[in-house]
Design a protein around this motif. Structure first.
Motif, short mmCIF file in Angstrom:
data_model
loop_
_atom_site.label_atom_id
_atom_site.label_comp_id
_atom_site.label_asym_id
_atom_site.label_seq_id
_atom_site.Cartn_x
_atom_site.Cartn_y
_atom_site.Cartn_z
N UNK A 181 -3.35 -11.49 7.38
CA UNK A 181 -3.72 -12.10 8.66
C UNK A 181 -2.52 -12.34 9.57
N UNK A 182 -1.40 -12.71 9.00
CA UNK A 182 -0.20 -12.94 9.81
C UNK A 182 0.29 -11.63 10.42
N UNK A 183 0.25 -10.55 9.64
CA UNK A 183 0.75 -9.27 10.14
C UNK A 183 -0.15 -8.72 11.25
N UNK A 184 -1.45 -8.96 11.13
CA UNK A 184 -2.35 -8.45 12.17
C UNK A 184 -2.33 -9.33 13.41
N UNK A 185 -1.78 -10.54 13.30
CA UNK A 185 -1.50 -11.32 14.50
C UNK A 185 -0.33 -10.70 15.27
N UNK A 186 0.63 -10.19 14.53
CA UNK A 186 1.77 -9.52 15.16
C UNK A 186 1.34 -8.22 15.81
N UNK A 187 0.54 -7.44 15.10
CA UNK A 187 0.07 -6.14 15.59
C UNK A 187 -1.29 -5.86 14.97
N UNK A 205 -1.61 -3.05 12.45
CA UNK A 205 -0.75 -3.02 11.27
C UNK A 205 -1.54 -2.62 10.03
N UNK A 206 -0.96 -1.74 9.23
CA UNK A 206 -1.56 -1.34 7.95
C UNK A 206 -1.38 -2.48 6.96
N UNK A 207 -2.47 -2.97 6.39
CA UNK A 207 -2.39 -4.10 5.45
C UNK A 207 -3.13 -3.82 4.14
N UNK A 208 -3.56 -2.59 3.91
CA UNK A 208 -4.20 -2.28 2.64
C UNK A 208 -3.11 -2.27 1.56
N UNK A 209 -3.30 -3.04 0.49
CA UNK A 209 -2.24 -3.15 -0.52
C UNK A 209 -1.74 -1.83 -1.06
N UNK A 246 8.98 -2.81 -3.29
CA UNK A 246 8.98 -3.40 -1.95
C UNK A 246 7.62 -3.20 -1.28
N UNK A 247 7.39 -4.03 -0.29
CA UNK A 247 6.21 -3.96 0.56
C UNK A 247 6.68 -3.54 1.95
N UNK A 248 5.97 -2.63 2.58
CA UNK A 248 6.28 -2.21 3.94
C UNK A 248 5.04 -2.34 4.81
N UNK A 249 5.14 -3.11 5.89
CA UNK A 249 4.06 -3.24 6.87
C UNK A 249 4.46 -2.44 8.10
N UNK A 250 3.65 -1.43 8.43
CA UNK A 250 3.88 -0.64 9.65
C UNK A 250 2.53 -0.29 10.24
N UNK A 251 2.53 0.29 11.42
CA UNK A 251 1.28 0.67 12.05
C UNK A 251 0.52 1.67 11.20
N UNK A 252 -0.79 1.53 11.18
CA UNK A 252 -1.64 2.46 10.43
C UNK A 252 -1.43 3.88 10.91
N UNK A 253 -1.51 4.81 9.97
CA UNK A 253 -1.45 6.24 10.24
C UNK A 253 -0.10 6.71 10.76
N UNK A 254 0.92 5.86 10.68
CA UNK A 254 2.27 6.26 11.08
C UNK A 254 3.06 6.68 9.85
N UNK A 255 3.96 7.63 10.01
CA UNK A 255 4.82 8.04 8.92
C UNK A 255 5.86 6.98 8.62
#
Length: 234
Positions: free
Chosen positions: A49-55, A58-62, A87-96
């Motif tokens: 929820x915090x990451x999707x407030x930022x963007x 954002x891809x948040x599927x574990x 590590x965990x990486x949060x980036x925009x969905x469908x981005x390399x």
């Protein structure tokens, strides 16, 4: 509520480090799933929820955010089949992975770190940042106090022979010289991974970095548009 990572996590990483072979992983697969992957997945779900407030994109599927325990050894001298850290990486969905801004959170037996950056060298994106530093240095100067207040260090390799225009403020010269750029939380006690407020602590830091994330996204979009006009790729 995420209770923090359990005490079993680091011992598993250490055991894997010293028994880095398929037979060990096969015998300890359930241990890995229970003591490592499951709590990482729970951490990601709590952060979502915090990451999707930022963007909102954002891809948040574990399974998409967590690094694989298996190493790709095809082009490495180190043929160890498994990682002893994740590590965990949060980036925009469908981005390399390369050339896009991402938030990360990483645990190893020696350290825990988190931050925001752009993975790998990307001259086009960093050139876009340099143009923006020249055009609007005030935007970047506003970010500096945030990094300082939140305890982030600016890191990333620099160009050795790149000339810095005299118009660039002294505080932004390290930014201008970067080949790649990261805002990284450093010197954290490893014990913080067990704290019950870990998610809230990381989320506050990530949300504080939102202006820098948006600036990085703007640089990527500018670089992509320029490459499209030239018929190339990032």
């Amino acid at each position: 509520m995420f209770p923090g990572f359990g005490k079993e996590l680091i011992p598993f990483f250490l055991d894997l480090r010293f028994h880095n072979h398929k037979a060990f992983m096969d015998a300890n697969r359930e241990r890995y799933l229970k003591d490592v992957r499951q709590p990482f997945y729970q951490f990601i779900e709590a952060m979502a929820p915090y990451m999707q407030e930022i963007d909102p994109d954002m891809e948040v599927r574990p399974a998409k955010c967590l690094s694989r325990i298996n190493r790709d050894t095809r082009f490495s001298r180190d043929k160890s089949p498994y990682r002893d850290h994740l590590w965990v990486a949060f980036r925009q969905s469908a981005m390399g992975k390369d050339g896009v801004p991402f938030y990360w959170f990483e645990i190893s037996p020696e350290y825990v770190t988190w931050g925001l950056g752009i993975w790998g060298e990307n001259r086009e994106v960093m050139d876009a940042m340099r143009r923006r530093i020249l055009a609007h240095p005030e935007d970047y100067l506003r970010v500096l106090p945030i990094l300082q207040e939140r305890g982030f260090a600016l890191s990333g390799q620099e160009w050795k022979k790149l000339a810095v225009p005299k118009e660039v403020p002294l505080e932004l010269k390290p930014w201008y010289l970067k080949r790649q750029i990261y805002a990284e939380k450093v010197d954290l006690p490893l014990s913080v991974i067990h704290a019950s407020d870990l998610v809230e602590r990381v989320a506050r830091d990530f949300q504080a970095l939102k202006p820098l994330y948006q600036m990085m996204r703007g640089c990527v979009e500018e670089a992509m548009n320029q490459m499209d006009e030239q018929g190339g790729e990032l």
